[in-house]
Every structure is written in structure tokens, then in C-alpha cells.
Motif scaffolding. Structure first.
Motif, PDB file in Angstrom:
ATOM      1  N   LYS A 101       7.321  -7.747   3.676  1.00  0.00           N
ATOM      2  CA  LYS A 101       6.067  -7.519   4.394  1.00  0.00           C
ATOM      3  C   LYS A 101       6.009  -6.120   5.013  1.00  0.00           C
ATOM      4  O   LYS A 101       4.979  -5.460   4.960  1.00  0.00           O
ATOM      5  CB  LYS A 101       5.884  -8.583   5.478  1.00  0.00           C
ATOM      6  CG  LYS A 101       4.569  -8.470   6.211  1.00  0.00           C
ATOM      7  CD  LYS A 101       4.292  -9.701   7.018  1.00  0.00           C
ATOM      8  CE  LYS A 101       3.061  -9.638   7.872  1.00  0.00           C
ATOM      9  NZ  LYS A 101       2.042  -8.719   7.538  1.00  0.00           N
ATOM     10  N   THR A 111      -5.912   6.328  -3.508  1.00  0.00           N
ATOM     11  CA  THR A 111      -5.291   5.028  -3.721  1.00  0.00           C
ATOM     12  C   THR A 111      -4.760   4.925  -5.149  1.00  0.00           C
ATOM     13  O   THR A 111      -5.243   5.587  -6.063  1.00  0.00           O
ATOM     14  CB  THR A 111      -6.290   3.891  -3.450  1.00  0.00           C
ATOM     15  OG1 THR A 111      -7.430   4.065  -4.289  1.00  0.00           O
ATOM     16  CG2 THR A 111      -6.720   3.883  -1.999  1.00  0.00           C
ATOM     17  N   LEU A 134       5.353  -3.564   2.320  1.00  0.00           N
ATOM     18  CA  LEU A 134       3.978  -3.693   1.851  1.00  0.00           C
ATOM     19  C   LEU A 134       2.992  -3.126   2.871  1.00  0.00           C
ATOM     20  O   LEU A 134       2.073  -2.396   2.511  1.00  0.00           O
ATOM     21  CB  LEU A 134       3.654  -5.160   1.563  1.00  0.00           C
ATOM     22  CG  LEU A 134       2.221  -5.439   1.119  1.00  0.00           C
ATOM     23  CD1 LEU A 134       1.909  -4.708  -0.176  1.00  0.00           C
ATOM     24  CD2 LEU A 134       1.993  -6.924   0.969  1.00  0.00           C
ATOM     25  N   ASP A 135       3.192  -3.438   4.149  1.00  0.00           N
ATOM     26  CA  ASP A 135       2.295  -2.924   5.191  1.00  0.00           C
ATOM     27  C   ASP A 135       2.341  -1.403   5.281  1.00  0.00           C
ATOM     28  O   ASP A 135       1.335  -0.766   5.565  1.00  0.00           O
ATOM     29  CB  ASP A 135       2.652  -3.541   6.548  1.00  0.00           C
ATOM     30  CG  ASP A 135       2.269  -5.009   6.636  1.00  0.00           C
ATOM     31  OD1 ASP A 135       1.426  -5.448   5.821  1.00  0.00           O
ATOM     32  OD2 ASP A 135       2.807  -5.715   7.508  1.00  0.00           O
ATOM     33  N   VAL A 144      -3.144  -7.090  -3.625  1.00  0.00           N
ATOM     34  CA  VAL A 144      -2.025  -6.242  -3.229  1.00  0.00           C
ATOM     35  C   VAL A 144      -0.913  -7.107  -2.637  1.00  0.00           C
ATOM     36  O   VAL A 144       0.273  -6.815  -2.789  1.00  0.00           O
ATOM     37  CB  VAL A 144      -2.502  -5.165  -2.231  1.00  0.00           C
ATOM     38  CG1 VAL A 144      -1.335  -4.366  -1.684  1.00  0.00           C
ATOM     39  CG2 VAL A 144      -3.513  -4.245  -2.884  1.00  0.00           C
ATOM     40  N   ASP A 145      -1.285  -8.211  -2.000  1.00  0.00           N
ATOM     41  CA  ASP A 145      -0.299  -9.104  -1.390  1.00  0.00           C
ATOM     42  C   ASP A 145       0.621  -9.752  -2.424  1.00  0.00           C
ATOM     43  O   ASP A 145       1.676 -10.275  -2.073  1.00  0.00           O
ATOM     44  CB  ASP A 145      -1.006 -10.188  -0.581  1.00  0.00           C
ATOM     45  CG  ASP A 145      -1.678  -9.622   0.654  1.00  0.00           C
ATOM     46  OD1 ASP A 145      -1.101  -8.707   1.266  1.00  0.00           O
ATOM     47  OD2 ASP A 145      -2.783 -10.080   0.999  1.00  0.00           O
ATOM     48  N   ASN A 192       2.650   0.614   2.859  1.00  0.00           N
ATOM     49  CA  ASN A 192       1.992   1.210   1.701  1.00  0.00           C
ATOM     50  C   ASN A 192       0.632   0.591   1.369  1.00  0.00           C
ATOM     51  O   ASN A 192      -0.006   0.992   0.402  1.00  0.00           O
ATOM     52  CB  ASN A 192       2.903   1.087   0.475  1.00  0.00           C
ATOM     53  CG  ASN A 192       4.134   1.933   0.603  1.00  0.00           C
ATOM     54  OD1 ASN A 192       4.049   3.142   0.684  1.00  0.00           O
ATOM     55  ND2 ASN A 192       5.289   1.293   0.655  1.00  0.00           N
ATOM     56  N   ARG A 193       0.175  -0.355   2.149  1.00  0.00           N
ATOM     57  CA  ARG A 193      -1.038  -1.091   1.839  1.00  0.00           C
ATOM     58  C   ARG A 193      -2.256  -0.194   1.667  1.00  0.00           C
ATOM     59  O   ARG A 193      -3.061  -0.398   0.756  1.00  0.00           O
ATOM     60  CB  ARG A 193      -1.314  -2.133   2.928  1.00  0.00           C
ATOM     61  CG  ARG A 193      -2.516  -3.019   2.646  1.00  0.00           C
ATOM     62  CD  ARG A 193      -2.707  -4.038   3.739  1.00  0.00           C
ATOM     63  NE  ARG A 193      -1.592  -4.940   3.883  1.00  0.00           N
ATOM     64  CZ  ARG A 193      -1.420  -6.063   3.174  1.00  0.00           C
ATOM     65  NH1 ARG A 193      -2.295  -6.388   2.256  1.00  0.00           N
ATOM     66  NH2 ARG A 193      -0.388  -6.835   3.381  1.00  0.00           N
ATOM     67  N   ASP A 194      -2.393   0.824   2.514  1.00  0.00           N
ATOM     68  CA  ASP A 194      -3.571   1.690   2.431  1.00  0.00           C
ATOM     69  C   ASP A 194      -3.557   2.615   1.221  1.00  0.00           C
ATOM     70  O   ASP A 194      -4.568   3.226   0.888  1.00  0.00           O
ATOM     71  CB  ASP A 194      -3.714   2.524   3.710  1.00  0.00           C
ATOM     72  CG  ASP A 194      -2.510   3.392   3.980  1.00  0.00           C
ATOM     73  OD1 ASP A 194      -1.413   3.055   3.502  1.00  0.00           O
ATOM     74  OD2 ASP A 194      -2.658   4.412   4.681  1.00  0.00           O
TER      75      ASP A 194
END
Length: 108
Positions: A95, A45, A98-99, A84-85, A101-103
Motif C-alpha cells: 500500500k 501519468t 502504491l500510494d 491502479v489498486d 506512485n498513485r498520482d
């Protein structure tokens, strides 16, 4: 004569049985296949509060130089990220991006 013929025929038969019985002990068939276990390897991460623009651009999908610079500029202007949001506040990051790359992201 019959005894000589029988002894010449039976002696090699018995000898071969004796040699095969003592030469190599019978071993059960061993399956050398290694079972494959699916494990999730945790992705490395990236901390939004310490990453520079080059590492953001390299590690994240859909983030080019301009968006990576915008992330660093937003952090410099508004202080460290609390979530992160908060990336949704940056123009050009939606969105879906972001989703995707969120992990890969964290905030420490």
C-alpha cells in the motif's frame, strides 16, 4: 551692480529648473516584480496497460527492474489492469509503495 549679480545668480537657477521640468516627464514608480502564482503542474501519468518494464522502472519511485518485470508479467497473465489498486496483487508492491506512485499512474 546688484542687478547684474542677481541676474547672474538667478538666471542659472531658473534655467536649470526649466531644463529639468522639460527634460524628462515624471513617471510614477512602476513595480516590475511579477507575482508568483503557485500552480500545480500536472505530472505526466503512465498507463499501466501500455507501459513497458523500462518506463515503469524509470517513472515510478521504489520500482526496480524486478518489480517492473513483475508488473508486466502480471498484465500478460491476467489481462489489462482495471484499476491502479490491482497492483496490490503483485508480490512486493504494498500500500505504501502504491500510494507513493498513485498520482503517476493511470489505467485506460
Amino acid at each position: 551692480m546688484r542687478n547684474i549679480v542677481l541676474s547672474h545668480l538667478l538666471l542659472p537657477l531658473f534655467a536649470s529648473l526649466a531644463f529639468s521640468a522639460t527634460a524628462a516627464p515624471a513617471t510614477p514608480a512602476v513595480d516590475n516584480a511579477v507575482p508568483v502564482v503557485a500552480t500545480a503542474i500536472p505530472a505526466k501519468t503512465l498507463n499501466l496497460n501500455t507501459a513497458d518494464a523500462a518506463s515503469l522502472q524509470k517513472a515510478l519511485n521504489g520500482i526496480g527492474k524486478a518489480k517492473a518485470d513483475a508488473i508486466v508479467m502480471y498484465r500478460d497473465e491476467h489481462g489489462p489492469f482495471t484499476s491502479v489498486d490491482e497492483l496490490l496483487e503483485i508480490q512486493g508492491i504494498g500500500k505504501a509503495l502504491l500510494d507513493r506512485n498513485r498520482d503517476k499512474l493511470t489505467v485506460d
